[in-house]
Design a protein around this motif. Structure first.
Motif, short mmCIF file in Angstrom:
data_model
loop_
_atom_site.label_atom_id
_atom_site.label_comp_id
_atom_site.label_asym_id
_atom_site.label_seq_id
_atom_site.Cartn_x
_atom_site.Cartn_y
_atom_site.Cartn_z
N LEU A 1 92.24 -119.42 6.89
CA LEU A 1 91.13 -118.60 7.40
C LEU A 1 91.32 -118.22 8.68
O LEU A 1 89.67 -117.09 8.51
N ILE A 2 91.35 -117.88 9.45
CA ILE A 2 91.65 -117.36 10.68
C ILE A 2 92.12 -115.72 9.92
O ILE A 2 91.56 -114.77 10.42
N ASP A 3 93.36 -116.14 9.59
CA ASP A 3 93.85 -114.65 9.13
C ASP A 3 92.76 -114.15 8.09
O ASP A 3 92.14 -112.18 7.63
N LYS A 4 91.85 -114.36 6.92
CA LYS A 4 90.72 -113.90 6.70
C LYS A 4 89.42 -113.55 7.48
O LYS A 4 88.67 -112.57 7.24
N PHE A 5 89.11 -114.68 8.32
CA PHE A 5 87.72 -114.38 8.29
C PHE A 5 87.62 -113.90 10.60
O PHE A 5 86.47 -113.54 10.44
N ASN A 6 88.88 -113.79 10.59
CA ASN A 6 89.39 -113.29 12.42
C ASN A 6 88.09 -111.77 12.42
O ASN A 6 87.89 -112.43 13.77
N ASN A 7 88.42 -110.60 11.46
CA ASN A 7 87.47 -109.80 11.52
C ASN A 7 86.61 -109.40 11.53
O ASN A 7 85.72 -109.06 10.89
N CYS A 8 86.22 -110.55 10.20
CA CYS A 8 84.51 -110.57 10.17
C CYS A 8 83.45 -111.22 11.18
O CYS A 8 82.44 -111.01 10.32
N LEU B 1 87.97 -117.87 16.50
CA LEU B 1 87.88 -116.93 15.67
C LEU B 1 87.76 -115.87 16.72
O LEU B 1 86.81 -116.37 17.84
N LYS B 2 87.32 -114.24 16.95
CA LYS B 2 87.18 -113.55 17.67
C LYS B 2 85.59 -113.74 18.17
O LYS B 2 85.21 -113.43 19.09
N SER B 3 84.83 -113.74 17.25
CA SER B 3 83.63 -114.42 16.85
C SER B 3 83.16 -114.80 18.03
O SER B 3 82.05 -115.21 18.66
N LEU B 4 83.62 -116.51 18.51
CA LEU B 4 83.74 -117.78 18.62
C LEU B 4 82.40 -118.64 17.72
O LEU B 4 81.01 -119.06 18.44
N PRO B 5 81.92 -118.56 16.65
CA PRO B 5 80.77 -118.71 15.97
C PRO B 5 80.13 -120.17 16.17
O PRO B 5 80.95 -121.23 16.64
N LYS B 6 79.30 -120.59 15.50
CA LYS B 6 78.64 -122.50 16.65
C LYS B 6 79.12 -123.02 15.06
O LYS B 6 79.46 -122.59 13.99
N VAL B 7 79.27 -124.11 15.39
CA VAL B 7 80.32 -125.35 14.53
C VAL B 7 78.82 -126.17 13.90
O VAL B 7 78.24 -126.68 15.27
N SER C 1 97.48 -133.49 6.09
CA SER C 1 98.87 -133.87 7.18
C SER C 1 98.69 -132.33 8.06
O SER C 1 97.76 -131.97 7.93
N PRO C 2 99.16 -132.97 9.43
CA PRO C 2 99.04 -131.89 10.49
C PRO C 2 99.75 -130.67 9.70
O PRO C 2 98.65 -129.57 10.49
N GLN C 3 100.38 -130.59 9.30
CA GLN C 3 101.20 -129.25 8.51
C GLN C 3 100.48 -128.47 8.04
O GLN C 3 99.88 -127.51 8.08
N GLN C 4 99.46 -129.16 7.37
CA GLN C 4 97.97 -128.39 6.18
C GLN C 4 97.29 -128.34 6.67
O GLN C 4 96.73 -127.09 6.71
N LEU C 5 96.36 -129.28 8.01
CA LEU C 5 95.73 -128.61 8.57
C LEU C 5 96.10 -127.20 9.14
O LEU C 5 94.90 -126.64 9.29
N GLU C 6 97.31 -126.99 10.31
CA GLU C 6 97.37 -126.31 10.46
C GLU C 6 97.01 -124.85 9.93
O GLU C 6 97.16 -124.09 9.98
N SER C 7 97.39 -124.98 8.84
CA SER C 7 97.63 -124.54 7.58
C SER C 7 96.46 -123.48 7.12
O SER C 7 96.40 -122.59 7.30
N THR D 1 87.75 -131.71 7.66
CA THR D 1 86.70 -130.64 7.33
C THR D 1 86.27 -130.00 8.68
O THR D 1 86.34 -129.17 9.27
N SER D 2 85.88 -130.98 8.85
CA SER D 2 85.13 -130.56 10.17
C SER D 2 85.71 -130.83 11.29
O SER D 2 85.96 -129.90 12.63
N THR D 3 86.87 -131.20 11.60
CA THR D 3 88.37 -131.20 12.26
C THR D 3 88.72 -129.49 12.19
O THR D 3 89.30 -128.99 13.02
N ILE D 4 89.10 -129.23 11.29
CA ILE D 4 89.25 -127.24 10.99
C ILE D 4 88.47 -126.40 11.71
O ILE D 4 88.38 -125.53 11.71
N ALA D 5 86.74 -127.32 11.29
CA ALA D 5 86.05 -125.74 11.74
C ALA D 5 85.75 -126.14 13.02
O ALA D 5 85.77 -124.95 13.06
N LYS D 6 86.20 -127.02 14.05
CA LYS D 6 86.58 -126.90 15.28
C LYS D 6 87.40 -126.38 15.11
O LYS D 6 87.01 -125.29 16.81
N LYS D 7 88.66 -126.57 15.42
CA LYS D 7 89.86 -125.22 15.34
C LYS D 7 89.42 -124.15 15.02
O LYS D 7 89.44 -123.48 15.90
#
Length: 304
Positions: free
Chosen positions: A154-161, A192-198, A143-149, A181-187
């Motif tokens: 993932l941001i909380d875990k990997f923002n400094n990685c 993320l600070k590192s602005l990774p490639k997808v 759901s939109p709420q689950q997607l944002e969750s 999952t593709s939508t989650i990856a793009k968001k």
């Protein structure tokens, strides 16, 4: 009469041999032309993705087994080159329709699939997995709420990685969870600070025959680890056939004797153009792969 039979037999044998030789010559010339005109460059994963020892990548798996089926060999190869690989699982797989899981309840199915996931990733050499806000698998997930969750956890875990690359199934995949999952990856990548490639890995829906940007050649050890990891998913044996068909397809198109995994930059994908309607159509033995198609998945949800 006897001599005539011998002559006929000799004629038929000679004709058959000539036919076989002609076919062999035709295939040889075709393969040469194909290699010259549509050259596929096989390369190791570290060089292909421009990574160095100590770099970090994140693999998003919508279900337990997607990470292994789509890029198990590449994960193994990256780990051997001192690249940190974390696999994030996004659903619990409790809605699996696998025959072996139908005699147990959804909680037990989720536990079984989590155990298989842990065993498979260990066989690949992965020691970093992440479950975050993993949700119970439903037809409407997320759901939109689950997607944002998911994105926020993932941001909380990997923002400094300092994640360099996020790997995900493509947005045109047959399965709605893979597309989500593709939508989650793009968001996530834009947050993320590192602005990774997808970069997208191939799971169920074959990319256009010549669309992949990266053709990763797997060595014998990568192949062995992937095979063992796939077998760890004992409840999902039916998925092995699809994986084998994709492997055969990629190996034949690359003209390689080694197994191959393919990837595409996400910004390059254009919806339906990736379903195999390229310059060179899918071999007929891969047609069943297409019939597990978006028509079926869109008409009625059929979770893995």
């Amino acid at each position: 009469m006897k001599h005539i039979k011998h002559l006929i037999k000799l004629f038929l044998i000679t004709s058959l041999n000539f036919f076989n030789i002609s076919i062999a010559i035709f295939i040889g010339i075709s393969r040469y032309i194909f290699r010259e005109k549509f050259h596929v460059k096989l390369i190791d994963a570290k060089s292909a993705f421009d990574l160095k020892a100590g770099d970090s990548v994140l693999v998003l798996a919508p279900h337990p087994d997607d990470e292994t089926a789509g890029m198990g060999g590449t994960i193994s190869q990256l780990l051997d080159n001192d690249i940190t690989v974390t696999v994030a699982l996004l659903t619990d797989g409790s809605k699996s329709k696998a025959e072996k899981l139908q005699c147990i309840n959804s909680q037990e199915r989720a536990a079984t699939r989590r155990k298989e996931f842990n065993n498979a990733t260990k066989l690949l050499g992965v020691d970093q997995t992440f479950f975050g806000s993993m949700e119970k698998e439903t037809a409407e997930w997320p759901s939109p709420q689950q997607l944002e969750s998911h994105v926020q956890s993932l941001i909380d875990k990997f923002n400094n990685c300092n994640v360099k690359i996020i790997f995900t199934p493509p947005s045109f995949d047959f399965h709605p969870h893979h597309r989500a999952t593709s939508t989650i990856a793009k968001k996530l990548a834009s947050s993320l600070k590192s602005l990774p490639k997808v970069i997208c890995y191939e799971v169920q829906a074959p990319f256009n025959s010549y669309q992949p940007d990266y053709w990763i050649k797997l060595n014998p050890l990568d192949k062995q680890r992937k095979a063992k990891a796939l077998k760890a998913y004992t409840s999902q044996i039916h998925t092995l056939k699809s994986v084998k068909r994709l492997n055969n397809l990629r190996q034949s198109l690359s003209l390689s004797s080694a197994p191959v995994e393919v990837f595409t930059n996400i910004e390059k994908l254009v919806d339906e153009n990736a379903l195999g309607h390229g310059m060179f159509p899918l071999p007929t033995y891969d047609i069943p792969l297409l019939f597990r198609s978006k028509l079926n998945y869109n008409a009625r949800y059929s979770p893995k």
